[in-house]
Motif scaffolding. Structure first.
Motif, PDB file in Angstrom:
ATOM      1  N   PHE A   7       0.832  -1.206   0.000  1.00 38.70           N
ATOM      2  CA  PHE A   7       0.000   0.000   0.000  1.00 38.70           C
ATOM      3  C   PHE A   7       0.868   1.258   0.000  1.00 38.70           C
ATOM      4  CE2 PHE A   7      -2.956   3.211   1.318  1.00 38.70           C
ATOM      5  CZ  PHE A   7      -4.189   2.782   0.849  1.00 38.70           C
ATOM      6  N   LEU A   8       1.914   1.286   0.832  1.00 44.40           N
ATOM      7  CA  LEU A   8       2.795   2.455   0.898  1.00 44.40           C
ATOM      8  C   LEU A   8       3.550   2.654  -0.413  1.00 44.40           C
ATOM      9  CD1 LEU A   8       4.187   2.078   4.525  1.00 44.40           C
ATOM     10  CD2 LEU A   8       2.472   3.713   3.726  1.00 44.40           C
ATOM     11  N   ASN A   9       4.003   1.572  -1.021  1.00 45.03           N
ATOM     12  CA  ASN A   9       4.709   1.678  -2.301  1.00 45.03           C
ATOM     13  C   ASN A   9       3.786   2.154  -3.414  1.00 45.03           C
ATOM     14  OD1 ASN A   9       7.364   0.981  -1.570  1.00 45.03           O
ATOM     15  ND2 ASN A   9       6.881  -1.201  -1.655  1.00 45.03           N
ATOM     16  N   ALA A  10       2.520   1.743  -3.373  1.00 43.82           N
ATOM     17  CA  ALA A  10       1.558   2.122  -4.418  1.00 43.82           C
ATOM     18  C   ALA A  10       1.090   3.574  -4.276  1.00 43.82           C
ATOM     19  CB  ALA A  10       0.358   1.182  -4.379  1.00 43.82           C
ATOM     20  N   ASN A  11       1.267   4.141  -3.086  1.00 41.99           N
ATOM     21  CA  ASN A  11       0.821   5.517  -2.799  1.00 41.99           C
ATOM     22  C   ASN A  11       2.011   6.261  -2.191  1.00 41.99           C
ATOM     23  OD1 ASN A  11      -2.222   5.174  -3.328  1.00 41.99           O
ATOM     24  ND2 ASN A  11      -1.691   3.445  -2.030  1.00 41.99           N
ATOM     25  N   PRO A  12       2.898   6.755  -3.043  1.00 36.24           N
ATOM     26  CA  PRO A  12       4.234   7.163  -2.593  1.00 36.24           C
ATOM     27  C   PRO A  12       4.331   8.424  -1.736  1.00 36.24           C
ATOM     28  CG  PRO A  12       3.971   7.613  -4.926  1.00 36.24           C
ATOM     29  CD  PRO A  12       2.749   6.858  -4.486  1.00 36.24           C
ATOM     30  N   VAL A  13       3.325   9.251  -1.708  1.00 30.69           N
ATOM     31  CA  VAL A  13       3.409  10.439  -0.857  1.00 30.69           C
ATOM     32  C   VAL A  13       2.454  10.257   0.316  1.00 30.69           C
ATOM     33  CG1 VAL A  13       3.154  12.935  -0.691  1.00 30.69           C
ATOM     34  CG2 VAL A  13       4.041  11.929  -2.794  1.00 30.69           C
ATOM     35  N   GLN A  14       3.042  10.057   1.470  1.00 31.15           N
ATOM     36  CA  GLN A  14       2.266   9.897   2.696  1.00 31.15           C
ATOM     37  C   GLN A  14       2.322  11.198   3.482  1.00 31.15           C
ATOM     38  OE1 GLN A  14       5.158   7.331   2.631  1.00 31.15           O
ATOM     39  NE2 GLN A  14       3.949   6.398   1.027  1.00 31.15           N
ATOM     40  N   TYR A  15       1.579  11.254   4.575  1.00 30.50           N
ATOM     41  CA  TYR A  15       1.614  12.417   5.461  1.00 30.50           C
ATOM     42  C   TYR A  15       2.012  11.952   6.850  1.00 30.50           C
ATOM     43  CZ  TYR A  15      -0.218  14.819   1.551  1.00 30.50           C
ATOM     44  OH  TYR A  15      -0.335  15.337   0.300  1.00 30.50           O
ATOM     45  N   PRO A  58       9.338  11.004  19.808  1.00 33.29           N
ATOM     46  CA  PRO A  58       9.459  10.098  18.665  1.00 33.29           C
ATOM     47  C   PRO A  58       8.176   9.423  18.203  1.00 33.29           C
ATOM     48  CG  PRO A  58      10.268   9.017  20.637  1.00 33.29           C
ATOM     49  CD  PRO A  58       9.928  10.446  21.025  1.00 33.29           C
ATOM     50  N   TYR A  59       7.068   9.648  18.881  1.00 30.19           N
ATOM     51  CA  TYR A  59       5.830   8.985  18.476  1.00 30.19           C
ATOM     52  C   TYR A  59       5.199   9.731  17.304  1.00 30.19           C
ATOM     53  CZ  TYR A  59       6.661   6.189  22.504  1.00 30.19           C
ATOM     54  OH  TYR A  59       7.257   5.332  23.383  1.00 30.19           O
ATOM     55  N   THR A  60       4.826   8.971  16.285  1.00 30.37           N
ATOM     56  CA  THR A  60       4.354   9.570  15.046  1.00 30.37           C
ATOM     57  C   THR A  60       3.220   8.743  14.459  1.00 30.37           C
ATOM     58  OG1 THR A  60       5.084  10.398  12.883  1.00 30.37           O
ATOM     59  CG2 THR A  60       6.062   8.331  13.612  1.00 30.37           C
ATOM     60  N   GLU A  61       2.497   9.353  13.551  1.00 31.13           N
ATOM     61  CA  GLU A  61       1.485   8.639  12.782  1.00 31.13           C
ATOM     62  C   GLU A  61       1.633   9.045  11.325  1.00 31.13           C
ATOM     63  OE1 GLU A  61      -2.502   7.483  14.184  1.00 31.13           O
ATOM     64  OE2 GLU A  61      -3.191   8.969  12.727  1.00 31.13           O
ATOM     65  N   ILE A  62       1.482   8.063  10.456  1.00 28.26           N
ATOM     66  CA  ILE A  62       1.573   8.278   9.013  1.00 28.26           C
ATOM     67  C   ILE A  62       0.244   7.854   8.410  1.00 28.26           C
ATOM     68  CG2 ILE A  62       2.726   7.510   6.894  1.00 28.26           C
ATOM     69  CD1 ILE A  62       5.245   7.121   8.730  1.00 28.26           C
ATOM     70  N   SER A  63      -0.243   8.638   7.470  1.00 29.28           N
ATOM     71  CA  SER A  63      -1.493   8.313   6.801  1.00 29.28           C
ATOM     72  C   SER A  63      -1.361   8.614   5.316  1.00 29.28           C
ATOM     73  CB  SER A  63      -2.637   9.148   7.398  1.00 29.28           C
ATOM     74  OG  SER A  63      -3.857   8.784   6.801  1.00 29.28           O
ATOM     75  N   VAL A  64      -2.040   7.804   4.515  1.00 25.56           N
ATOM     76  CA  VAL A  64      -2.082   8.022   3.071  1.00 25.56           C
ATOM     77  C   VAL A  64      -3.350   7.363   2.545  1.00 25.56           C
ATOM     78  CG1 VAL A  64      -0.707   5.963   2.525  1.00 25.56           C
ATOM     79  CG2 VAL A  64      -0.800   7.828   0.882  1.00 25.56           C
ATOM     80  N   SER A  65      -3.912   7.936   1.485  1.00 26.01           N
ATOM     81  CA  SER A  65      -5.071   7.334   0.854  1.00 26.01           C
ATOM     82  C   SER A  65      -4.748   6.999  -0.593  1.00 26.01           C
ATOM     83  CB  SER A  65      -6.293   8.250   0.930  1.00 26.01           C
ATOM     84  OG  SER A  65      -6.038   9.444   0.244  1.00 26.01           O
ATOM     85  N   SER A  66      -5.505   6.062  -1.126  1.00 27.90           N
ATOM     86  CA  SER A  66      -5.329   5.647  -2.520  1.00 27.90           C
ATOM     87  C   SER A  66      -6.365   6.344  -3.392  1.00 27.90           C
ATOM     88  CB  SER A  66      -5.505   4.132  -2.630  1.00 27.90           C
ATOM     89  OG  SER A  66      -6.871   3.789  -2.472  1.00 27.90           O
ATOM     90  N   PRO A  67      -6.177   6.328  -4.703  1.00 23.84           N
ATOM     91  CA  PRO A  67      -7.199   6.888  -5.601  1.00 23.84           C
ATOM     92  C   PRO A  67      -8.544   6.171  -5.484  1.00 23.84           C
ATOM     93  CG  PRO A  67      -5.131   6.596  -6.772  1.00 23.84           C
ATOM     94  CD  PRO A  67      -4.962   5.930  -5.433  1.00 23.84           C
ATOM     95  N   GLU A  68      -8.540   4.941  -4.960  1.00 25.63           N
ATOM     96  CA  GLU A  68      -9.771   4.174  -4.787  1.00 25.63           C
ATOM     97  C   GLU A  68     -10.432   4.431  -3.430  1.00 25.63           C
ATOM     98  OE1 GLU A  68      -7.097   2.876  -7.649  1.00 25.63           O
ATOM     99  OE2 GLU A  68      -6.710   2.552  -5.520  1.00 25.63           O
ATOM    100  N   TYR A  69      -9.956   5.427  -2.706  1.00 24.20           N
ATOM    101  CA  TYR A  69     -10.526   5.836  -1.412  1.00 24.20           C
ATOM    102  C   TYR A  69     -10.312   4.821  -0.287  1.00 24.20           C
ATOM    103  CZ  TYR A  69     -12.682   9.164  -4.522  1.00 24.20           C
ATOM    104  OH  TYR A  69     -12.887  10.113  -5.483  1.00 24.20           O
ATOM    105  N   ALA A  70      -9.228   4.079  -0.378  1.00 27.33           N
ATOM    106  CA  ALA A  70      -8.776   3.265   0.751  1.00 27.33           C
ATOM    107  C   ALA A  70      -7.674   4.071   1.431  1.00 27.33           C
ATOM    108  CB  ALA A  70      -8.247   1.920   0.275  1.00 27.33           C
ATOM    109  N   ARG A  73      -3.532   4.041   8.168  1.00 26.50           N
ATOM    110  CA  ARG A  73      -3.056   4.826   9.304  1.00 26.50           C
ATOM    111  C   ARG A  73      -2.050   3.940  10.015  1.00 26.50           C
ATOM    112  NH1 ARG A  73      -7.544   6.878  13.023  1.00 26.50           N
ATOM    113  NH2 ARG A  73      -5.763   7.880  13.979  1.00 26.50           N
ATOM    114  N   LEU A  74      -0.867   4.466  10.191  1.00 25.18           N
ATOM    115  CA  LEU A  74       0.255   3.704  10.712  1.00 25.18           C
ATOM    116  C   LEU A  74       0.874   4.474  11.865  1.00 25.18           C
ATOM    117  CD1 LEU A  74       2.452   1.459  10.247  1.00 25.18           C
ATOM    118  CD2 LEU A  74       3.421   2.955   8.513  1.00 25.18           C
ATOM    119  N   HIS A  75       0.951   3.861  13.031  1.00 25.10           N
ATOM    120  CA  HIS A  75       1.530   4.522  14.195  1.00 25.10           C
ATOM    121  C   HIS A  75       2.786   3.775  14.616  1.00 25.10           C
ATOM    122  CE1 HIS A  75      -2.845   4.919  14.467  1.00 25.10           C
ATOM    123  NE2 HIS A  75      -2.925   3.721  14.962  1.00 25.10           N
TER     124      HIS A  75
END
Length: 131
Positions: A7-15, A58-70, A73-75
């Motif tokens: 999923f992360l590789n398919a959606n290369p810009v995360q937040y 150091p605690y963080t969360e990363i989120s990204v969505s796909s063009p298919e609206y999936a 959320r990664l902590h």
């Protein structure tokens, strides 16, 4: 974890979200560097605010969505490590190479997410895939 990496590789810009040193929320675009030894790796440099913020908390969360609206959320806890294999993996990305030149650049930093967990979800009504 393969599903997350895919999923992360398919959606290369995360937040990536952090708590800033001023105590306020910060969110910025980030790129997944890759998976190595079962760890999810990211990179930055020691001059950036994000590095300083993650050093302070150091605690963080990363989120990204796909063009298919999936979305994912990664902590986890950002753990910085002078891991040359992770640096070489990161620098293989042309965007990263353009910024830092070589994996040995003294300001170039890599980190992985310790205790990475979260979920992949969508609007289907199905339960999320938790990891």
């Amino acid at each position: 974890m393969n599903k997350v990496v895919e999923f992360l590789n398919a959606n290369p810009v995360q937040y990536l979200a952090t708590v800033g040193r001023d105590g306020k929320a910060k969110c910025r675009p980030f790129m997944f560097a890759g998976e190595l030894d079962g760890k999810l790796w990211f990179c930055t440099n020691s001059q950036k605010d994000v590095y300083k913020d993650l050093q302070a908390n150091p605690y963080t969360e990363i989120s990204v969505s796909s063009p298919e609206y999936a979305w994912v959320r990664l902590h986890g806890k950002a753990v910085f490590e002078n891991n040359m294999a992770a640096k070489e993996m990161s620098i293989s990305n042309p965007i990263v190479k353009g910024q830092y030149g070589e994996a040995t650049n003294p300001i170039f930093e890599v980190f992985y997410l310790e205790d990475a967990h979260g979920a992949i979800a969508d609007f289907s009504g199905n339960p999320p895939y938790e990891f």
